[in-house]
Design a protein around this motif. Structure first.
Motif, PDB file in Angstrom:
ATOM      1  N   GLY A 194      37.950  65.586  35.470  1.00  0.00           N
ATOM      2  CA  GLY A 194      38.130  64.955  34.171  1.00  0.00           C
ATOM      3  C   GLY A 194      39.344  64.047  34.258  1.00  0.00           C
ATOM      4  O   GLY A 194      39.893  63.811  35.331  1.00  0.00           O
ATOM      5  N   LYS A 195      39.759  63.556  33.124  1.00  0.00           N
ATOM      6  CA  LYS A 195      40.909  62.660  33.098  1.00  0.00           C
ATOM      7  C   LYS A 195      42.178  63.430  32.760  1.00  0.00           C
ATOM      8  O   LYS A 195      42.127  64.528  32.225  1.00  0.00           O
ATOM      9  N   ILE A 196      43.313  62.818  33.093  1.00  0.00           N
ATOM     10  CA  ILE A 196      44.582  63.338  32.616  1.00  0.00           C
ATOM     11  C   ILE A 196      45.273  62.230  31.828  1.00  0.00           C
ATOM     12  O   ILE A 196      45.112  61.045  32.146  1.00  0.00           O
ATOM     13  N   PRO A 197      46.007  62.573  30.785  1.00  0.00           N
ATOM     14  CA  PRO A 197      46.707  61.552  30.006  1.00  0.00           C
ATOM     15  C   PRO A 197      47.683  60.769  30.875  1.00  0.00           C
ATOM     16  O   PRO A 197      48.245  61.311  31.839  1.00  0.00           O
ATOM     17  N   ALA A 208      41.157  65.724  27.220  1.00  0.00           N
ATOM     18  CA  ALA A 208      41.011  64.829  28.374  1.00  0.00           C
ATOM     19  C   ALA A 208      40.362  65.533  29.562  1.00  0.00           C
ATOM     20  O   ALA A 208      39.550  64.940  30.287  1.00  0.00           O
ATOM     21  N   ILE A 209      40.702  66.793  29.759  1.00  0.00           N
ATOM     22  CA  ILE A 209      40.152  67.558  30.885  1.00  0.00           C
ATOM     23  C   ILE A 209      38.623  67.600  30.840  1.00  0.00           C
ATOM     24  O   ILE A 209      37.960  67.606  31.877  1.00  0.00           O
ATOM     25  N   PHE A 210      38.064  67.606  29.633  1.00  0.00           N
ATOM     26  CA  PHE A 210      36.618  67.728  29.472  1.00  0.00           C
ATOM     27  C   PHE A 210      35.914  66.370  29.342  1.00  0.00           C
ATOM     28  O   PHE A 210      34.725  66.314  29.055  1.00  0.00           O
ATOM     29  N   ILE A 211      36.656  65.299  29.579  1.00  0.00           N
ATOM     30  CA  ILE A 211      36.064  63.959  29.617  1.00  0.00           C
ATOM     31  C   ILE A 211      35.919  63.549  31.072  1.00  0.00           C
ATOM     32  O   ILE A 211      36.918  63.399  31.779  1.00  0.00           O
ATOM     33  N   PRO A 212      34.701  63.384  31.585  1.00  0.00           N
ATOM     34  CA  PRO A 212      34.526  63.046  32.997  1.00  0.00           C
ATOM     35  C   PRO A 212      35.192  61.726  33.353  1.00  0.00           C
ATOM     36  O   PRO A 212      35.072  60.741  32.619  1.00  0.00           O
ATOM     37  N   ASN A 213      35.940  61.738  34.451  1.00  0.00           N
ATOM     38  CA  ASN A 213      36.470  60.479  34.962  1.00  0.00           C
ATOM     39  C   ASN A 213      35.317  59.685  35.580  1.00  0.00           C
ATOM     40  O   ASN A 213      34.534  60.219  36.354  1.00  0.00           O
TER      41      ASN A 213
END
Length: 313
Positions: A69-72, A133-138
């Protein structure tokens, strides 16, 4: 090079995101088909892709295939300042910043600039942003870890082309590295159940090898393989080659087997504070995979195997 470019384009275009179960399933099918074309049998163990016979193999090459996922951005910048090897310092700084942030919000409430319910919302906002953000796929995962997957496929291709003994070599594509090394932990339990002693094999994990100007070799207490590979790479690599001994901060799946002499190879860059970081991972800028790195590592691994004179037919 043609093979490497072809599979790179295929994976990025068709399987670039491997975050949700269905995406991972489709990718496992792709890897299974690709490896069988190259002459290896494949099985799925706990959603990990196991190629060849690990029990018989003398060399085992690994990489995780799931994507993060993404990180801020504020966390990414902290890691780029302190480095991924000094995550504890980055975490301490984050909590200091968070304390200052909360203190400022409290003062705004005291001055009647904002109401209490707004203050409560603002105080949980940083944690909320991180969790969401963790649960938004990069959507861009060239380096982390398409680069490692490409390295394993390219090694398999070259071994097939050079007609080396496949029985002495195996591969594992780990699932769920991004969720706390869960895939490699499941494989460790499997090896224990099957009485497979990984410590007697030469096991190398590839992660984030597509972007950076320094090669980092990670290892646990047993340093023999790490030292051997470092000396080899120092001779031929235009990059600096460093070693890092694991303590309490994991970087990739080789940490799971740190007591068994398993090593990791990563590419990184230096921070201004003297540490090392893995550029642009877990964000939309992860769009660099230097295939020259992968070619170099492939050639070095093949030469290492050949010079051992253990797997030539």
């Amino acid at each position: 090079m043609d093979y490497l470019k072809t599979i790179k384009d295929t994976i990025i275009k068709k399987y670039g995101i491997r975050f949700f179960p269905r995406q991972k399933e489709k990718f496992r099918e792709y890897i299974k088909d690709e490896m069988e074309k190259l002459g290896w049998d494949t099985e799925i163990i706990k959603k990990n892709i196991v190629v060849g016979d690990v029990e018989k193999a003398e060399y085992v090459f690994t990489a995780h295939y799931d994507t993060p996922g993404k990180i801020p951005n504020f966390l990414r910048y902290l890691l780029e300042i302190f480095g991924h090897l000094k995550q504890i310092q980055a975490i301490i700084v984050f909590f200091i910043m968070y304390y200052i942030y909360r203190f400022a919000i409290t003062k705004l409430v005291d001055l009647n600039i904002i109401p209490i319910f707004v203050s409560d919302l603002l105080q949980i906002l940083p944690a909320l942003v991180i969790i969401i953000a963790i649960f938004i796929p990069n959507r861009s995962n060239y380096n982390d870890n398409t680069s490692g997957v490409l390295t394993l496929l390219n090694i398999a291709h070259e071994i097939s082309m050079k007609n080396l003994d496949k029985e002495k070599i195996a591969y594992i594509f780990f699932n769920n590295e991004e969720w706390g090394l869960l895939g490699s932990a499941a494989m460790k339990k499997h090896f224990k159940k099957k009485k497979i002693d990984i410590s007697k094999k030469k096991v190398i994990n590839f992660d984030c090898v597509g972007n950076g100007d320094t090669i980092l070799i990670t290892h646990g207490k047993k340093e023999d393989l790490a030292k051997e590979i470092q000396e080899r790479l120092k001779i031929s690599s235009p990059c600096n080659v460093e070693r890092f001994k694991y303590k309490i901060i994991p970087l990739s799946d080789d940490y799971t087997f740190r007591k068994d002499g398993v090593i990791g190879i990563l590419y990184c860059k230096r921070t201004k504070l003297g540490g090392f970081y893995f550029p642009d991972i877990h964000c939309s800028k992860d769009k660099i995979v230097n295939i020259e790195n992968i070619e170099f590592l492939t050639n070095e691994i093949i030469n290492y195997i050949v010079r051992k004179k253990e797997v030539i037919r």
